[in-house]
Design a protein around this motif. Structure first.
Motif, PDB file in Angstrom:
ATOM      1  N   UNK A 229       1.567  11.346 -10.476  1.00  0.00           N
ATOM      2  CA  UNK A 229       0.881  12.640 -10.484  1.00  0.00           C
ATOM      3  C   UNK A 229       1.875  13.770 -10.707  1.00  0.00           C
ATOM      4  N   UNK A 230       3.051  13.674 -10.124  1.00  0.00           N
ATOM      5  CA  UNK A 230       4.074  14.696 -10.278  1.00  0.00           C
ATOM      6  C   UNK A 230       4.604  14.727 -11.713  1.00  0.00           C
TER       7      UNK A 230
ATOM      8  N   UNK B  70       0.836  -1.207   0.000  1.00  0.00           N
ATOM      9  CA  UNK B  70       0.000   0.000   0.000  1.00  0.00           C
ATOM     10  C   UNK B  70       0.870   1.257   0.000  1.00  0.00           C
ATOM     11  N   UNK B  71       1.950   1.208   0.784  1.00  0.00           N
ATOM     12  CA  UNK B  71       2.868   2.355   0.826  1.00  0.00           C
ATOM     13  C   UNK B  71       3.481   2.598  -0.552  1.00  0.00           C
ATOM     14  N   UNK B  72       3.920   1.531  -1.221  1.00  0.00           N
ATOM     15  CA  UNK B  72       4.510   1.673  -2.550  1.00  0.00           C
ATOM     16  C   UNK B  72       3.479   2.175  -3.554  1.00  0.00           C
ATOM     17  N   UNK B  73       2.263   1.674  -3.485  1.00  0.00           N
ATOM     18  CA  UNK B  73       1.216   2.139  -4.394  1.00  0.00           C
ATOM     19  C   UNK B  73       0.978   3.636  -4.228  1.00  0.00           C
ATOM     20  N   UNK B  74       0.943   4.091  -2.976  1.00  0.00           N
ATOM     21  CA  UNK B  74       0.742   5.521  -2.717  1.00  0.00           C
ATOM     22  C   UNK B  74       1.921   6.345  -3.229  1.00  0.00           C
ATOM     23  N   UNK B  75       3.121   5.848  -3.016  1.00  0.00           N
ATOM     24  CA  UNK B  75       4.318   6.556  -3.484  1.00  0.00           C
ATOM     25  C   UNK B  75       4.346   6.630  -5.000  1.00  0.00           C
TER      26      UNK B  75
END
Length: 115
Positions: free
Chosen positions: A111-112, A100-105
């Motif tokens: 997006x950037x 989940x952390x990697x998906x968010x990152x």
């Protein structure tokens, strides 16, 4: 990353490392597969159909037992080994948190880049 996720990822790193290390051997993986698919087994039963000696099986079972993946109990003169799924369930939750952390990152990076 939320405090709750960070706490779950960083909790008990030594115990998780022990489980990962125990599962990092093909012989131990085979023993776990054999134990989780049936009844508790003795060292003699586990050594049947194996090229390994009973002493080698005993050593591998000791590693798995210290990691909490198997438990043993006495049955007369024999020790019976049982699979314990709890440490693997803990790893599953840990890996889900990391994923989940990697998906968010990755979503933030995408997006950037898309700006």
């Amino acid at each position: 990353m939320s405090h709750k996720i960070r706490k779950r990822i960083t909790a008990k790193p030594k115990a998780r490392a022990r489980v990962f290390a125990a599962l990092g051997d093909k012989t131990r993986l085979a023993l776990v597969a054999r134990l989780c698919s049936g009844e508790p087994s003795s060292i003699s039963q586990l050594a049947d159909d194996s090229k390994l000696t009973r002493q080698a099986i005993t050593k591998h079972l000791g590693v798995l037992e210290r990691a909490g993946i198997v438990r043993s109990s006495r049955a007369g003169r024999e020790r019976l080994f049982h699979f314990d799924p709890e440490p693997l369930e803990g790893l599953q939750a840990y890996l889900a948190s990391v994923s989940k952390q990697w998906d968010q990152t990755l979503a933030r990076l995408k997006a950037h880049v898309d700006k």
